[in-house]
Enzyme design. Structure first.
Site, short mmCIF file in Angstrom:
data_model
loop_
_atom_site.label_atom_id
_atom_site.label_comp_id
_atom_site.label_asym_id
_atom_site.label_seq_id
_atom_site.Cartn_x
_atom_site.Cartn_y
_atom_site.Cartn_z
N HIS A 271 -4.21 -1.81 5.42
CA HIS A 271 -5.04 -2.82 4.73
C HIS A 271 -4.89 -4.21 5.33
CE1 HIS A 271 -1.44 -3.59 2.08
NE2 HIS A 271 -1.92 -4.81 2.08
N SER B 179 3.17 -7.38 2.74
CA SER B 179 2.53 -6.17 3.25
C SER B 179 2.79 -6.08 4.74
CB SER B 179 1.03 -6.24 3.01
OG SER B 179 0.77 -5.72 1.75
N ASP C 82 -0.35 3.87 4.55
CA ASP C 82 -0.95 2.54 4.73
C ASP C 82 -0.39 1.84 5.98
OD1 ASP C 82 -2.17 0.10 4.41
OD2 ASP C 82 -1.66 -0.12 2.29
N1 ARG Z 1 -2.05 -3.72 -3.51
C1 ARG Z 1 -1.79 -3.87 -2.12
C2 ARG Z 1 -1.78 -5.36 -1.75
O1 ARG Z 1 -1.69 -6.17 -2.60
C3 ARG Z 1 -2.72 -3.07 -1.29
C4 ARG Z 1 -4.11 -3.56 -1.23
C5 ARG Z 1 -5.03 -2.79 -0.32
N2 ARG Z 1 -5.56 -1.57 -0.92
C6 ARG Z 1 -6.62 -1.52 -1.77
N3 ARG Z 1 -6.99 -0.36 -2.25
N4 ARG Z 1 -7.33 -2.56 -2.12
O2 ARG Z 1 -2.24 -5.86 -0.79
N1 GLU Z 2 -0.24 -5.28 -0.73
C1 GLU Z 2 0.37 -6.56 -0.78
C2 GLU Z 2 0.08 -7.42 0.45
O1 GLU Z 2 -0.99 -7.36 1.00
C3 GLU Z 2 1.81 -6.39 -1.00
C4 GLU Z 2 1.96 -5.94 -2.35
C5 GLU Z 2 2.53 -7.00 -3.21
O2 GLU Z 2 1.84 -7.93 -3.62
O3 GLU Z 2 3.72 -6.84 -3.43
O4 GLU Z 2 0.86 -8.23 0.88
#
Ligand code: ARG
Ligand code: GLU
Length: 724
Positions: free
Chosen positions: A87, A654, A223
């Site tokens: 991502h 991330s 991921d």
């Molecule tokens: N929650 C994760 C972050 O904050 C992954 C986000 C990407 N994935 C998604 N399905 N939107 O970045």
């Molecule tokens: N998916 C998040 C990012 O893009 C990390 C997840 C979080 O916020 O801990 O950095």
């Protein structure tokens, strides 16, 4: 007797492990030795703080980069290969994708260096050194200075410091405030500007479970994506050139094939974006009850519309994929945040902390003089902030969702340039606008944007106080008898901005007549009406109150550090390099529910729904699963996929490496569990967990699924648990 003694010892060991488990904090790498090393070793770390951060020898920090300023990546080969999340690289993958080359759907694996894909604008930043420059930056600020005077003195001090600071010509300097501006650190950095895409799995692996599984445990997402840093022939940062060569790093991470077990030491090293750990209770309850609900409501409306179009149209799905993912991401996180803050009764806990603070302050004459009414002042300032913060959230959230508004902003830039610098100003701005238009139009579908505009405008009108709505807009809505669809149809029919050919022509046509057309464009007029009304009614007041809040928060931060001497403080995240450590650990999200710390490929197959938008599984992966062809990456006939630990992480982490007790790579951080997303405001060891892809799953996908042996041969695998 012997066995009894041994089991008692084991029990004591386990109990003490529990006490020191689950550590809160995003620590500064240069202070680990003084603040954390002892505790880290108690929790299981087998290396020294010097091995993590050193300015005298190669250390783990030399393998960590800020990826584009919004994610983290780590060096995993001697030829500049870096690993980050799927991502994090997604927008770049999307830019290289088309219906013919659908890398989003099918994945991409460069077979040679020559096939690796360049990504203009993408950077990888190494941290060379971190220095405390508080004295220099805060030098000569009178105690009673206004916020504005204070800031201009700081800016002047920083400018002076930049001139004298020790650094090489190819290096950069970043100076940032910490602890709400009570401390300043300077970072000497090396910014590499040629970063190419090497490999990415299909979305059915890299984003398996999509939005349903996002922020959730148990998780089964691979991921990850792989890039390579290129350097000039001297190995120094250089702008993109086909002649650039793979970067030779000071340090690259070894990859452990021994996996991770419950209670193992884990440490995450990366660039967490923003946290708010020291807010007073009033601020927390405002986030919970006012700001988050407002933003969630707007995004729910937008996502419903986007989802409808994306599910039935592959072209729209490609165009809006990255946008949708980012809107949905915060939307879901804010809901988890509210849930966690409520379930852990955080406002009450903050109130108790504040009561203790006040008690200590009142008992000390000097503190009482300085901090006696600090909390009362904060409470009053937050009460003032509430209505204008709500107006701000609506203004920013709604306008950010509309591409016609993005285009109107470009028009505003052109008009401003003309008003300030005449025809020359217009022409030079027109060149910049010309470069951004293709990006905007590539990810824009007029029908989608119209639907969004009509729905969000209606919501805006319903939820905002009349004073936040420009009079012209109220008139327009009356004229169409409240028919928002009609209003928006007329707007798009009359605006030239939404037509890429017409807008582009205005950039090269006669300047005076172009400016006239732009100034009369209905989309531009509506945007300026909204913007002007916002600035007059809420924006200027917001700046004033926010400055006051910031100054109070700075004092409150200093006061907490003075009053709670027994506590070790870490600064809120601010996109600078941090270390967080803890242990791999299962958790109980609710009464009676126990979540294990590992997931396996079996779980991918349990979630598999053939042809599904979110839970489809590539045939090749099913085949490998059926044959149990996991190679050296499986364990006892199972392929590990993801795991969780107590590391305190946030957005920006991330792509951060999860490291074992020896500093070997065991996983790739990519998320947190839903129940614990409130760790940005309050960390609770019971429910706060970060989610990582097991590095053995990453290697399995590269090796067995993609057959990219040339990548595998660049990696260095180790077996730390097998060595005696
Ligand atoms: N929650 C994760 C972050 O904050 C992954 C986000 C990407 N994935 C998604 N399905 N939107 O970045
Ligand atoms: N998916 C998040 C990012 O893009 C990390 C997840 C979080 O916020 O801990 O950095």
């Amino acid at each position: 007797m012997r066995t009894l003694l041994r089991s008692i010892l084991l029990l004591v060991l386990l109990a003490s492990a529990n006490i020191v488990l689950a550590d809160e904090g995003m620590w500064l790498p240069q202070l680990l030795q003084s603040l954390n090393e002892k505790k880290m070793k108690q929790q299981g770390m087998k290396i020294n703080a010097e091995d993590i951060y050193s300015i005298n020898k190669s250390s783990l920090k030399d393998a960590i980069v800020s990826f584009g300023g919004f994610c983290t990546a780590e060096v995993i080969s001697d030829k500049g290969l870096i690993l980050t999340n799927h991502h994090c690289g997604f927008d770049y993958v999307q830019n290289h994708s088309s219906l013919q080359h659908n890398y989003i759907r099918d994945g991409f694996w460069a077979k040679t260096n020559g096939e690796e894909l360049a990504n203009p604008g993408l950077t990888a930043t190494f941290i060379v050194r971190i220095d405390d420059v508080t004295t220099e930056v805060l030098n000569g600020i009178p105690a009673n200075a206004t916020e504005k005077d204070r800031q201009s003195k700081i800016d002047a001090n920083i400018a002076a410091l930049r001139k004298t600071a020790r650094k090489e010509t190819y290096q950069d300097l970043v100076i940032r405030p910490f602890f709400e501006g009570n401390k300043y650190y300077m970072f000497v950095t090396e910014v590499y500007k040629d970063v190419r895409l090497v490999g990415v799995p299909p979305s059915a692996i890299g984003n398996f479970g999509k939005d349903t599984d996002n922020w959730m445990w148990p998780r089964h997402t691979g991921d990850f994506s792989i890039f390579r840093i290129y350097a000039g022939k001297d190995n120094k940062p250089a702008a993109y050139s086909p002649d650039n060569v793979p970067y030779v790093p000071k340090r690259s991470l070894n990859i452990s094939l021994d996996g991770v077990a419950e209670n193992d030491f884990t440490m995450v090293f990366g660039f967490p974006g923003r946290t708010y750990e020291y807010l007073p209770s009033y601020a927390v309850s405002q986030i919970m009850n006012v700001n988050n609900p407002a933003k969630i409501g707007i995004r729910r409306t937008a996502l419903g519309i986007l989802n409808e179009y994306m599910r039935k149209d592959e072209q729209i799905k490609i165009q809006y994929a990255a946008k949708y993912a980012s809107i949905e991401n915060a939307y879901k996180k804010w809901q988890g945040e509210i849930l966690g803050l409520k379930s852990k009764d955080v406002v009450r806990k903050k109130q108790q902390y504040e009561a203790e603070f006040q008690k200590r302050v009142n008992a000390n004459a000097e503190w009482k003089a300085k901090y006696g009414d600090l909390l009362a002042q904060l409470q009053a300032a937050y009460a003032q902030l509430e209505p204008i913060g709500y107006a701000r959230d609506y203004h920013t959230e709604v306008l950010a969702r509309l591409e016609l508004v993005t285009l109107a902003k470009q028009a505003a830039k052109l008009i401003n340039a003309y008003q300030q610098n005449g025809a020359n100003g217009y022409t030079s701005t027109a060149e910049k606008v010309r470069d951004t238009l293709p990006d905007i139009f590539r990810e824009l579908n007029t029908n989608v944007d119209k639907r969004l505009f009509a729905a969000l405008l209606q919501k805006y009108m319903q939820d905002q106080k009349p004073e936040n709505i420009p009079a012209t807009l109220q008139d327009q809505i009356k004229q169409v008898n409240g028919d928002y669809t009609l209003l928006i149809d007329q707007l798009y029919a009359k605006s030239v901005l939404i037509d890429s050919v017409m807008f582009s022509q205005l950039l090269v046509a006669d300047v005076e007549s172009s400016v006239r057309t732009l100034k009369n464009d209905p989309a531009y007029l509506l945007y300026t009406a909204l913007q002007t009304n916002y600035t007059t009614v809420a924006g200027s007041k917001l700046n004033e109150v926010q400055a006051r809040v910031n100054s109070l928060l700075r004092t409150y931060m200093a006061a907490q550090m003075e009053v709670f001497k027994e506590k070790a403080f870490y600064p809120d995240a601010n996109s600078t390099l941090r270390v967080t450590y803890g242990n791999a650990k299962s958790y109980r999200p609710r009464d009676g529910v126990n979540y294990g710390m590992h997931t396996y490929l079996d779980g991918v197959m349990e979630k598999y729904v053939p042809g599904d938008y979110e839970f489809d599984v590539p045939a090749k992966l099913i085949d490998l699963y059926n044959k149990k062809d996991f190679g050296r990456y499986g364990v006892n006939g199972k392929q590990p996929v993801c795991f969780i630990a107590t590391n305190h992480t946030t957005g920006g982490n991330s792509g951060s490496p999860a490291l074992d007790a020896y500093g070997n790579l065991i996983g790739l951080n990519f998320d947190r569990v839903w129940e614990g997303t409130m760790s940005d405001i309050y960390y609770d060891a019971d429910i706060c967990r970060n989610i990582m892809v097991d590095i053995r799953y990453v290697a399995f996908i590269i090796d067995k699924f993609a057959g990219a042996q040339h990548i595998i041969s660049e990696l260095k695998f180790v077996h730390p648990k097998k060595k005696k």
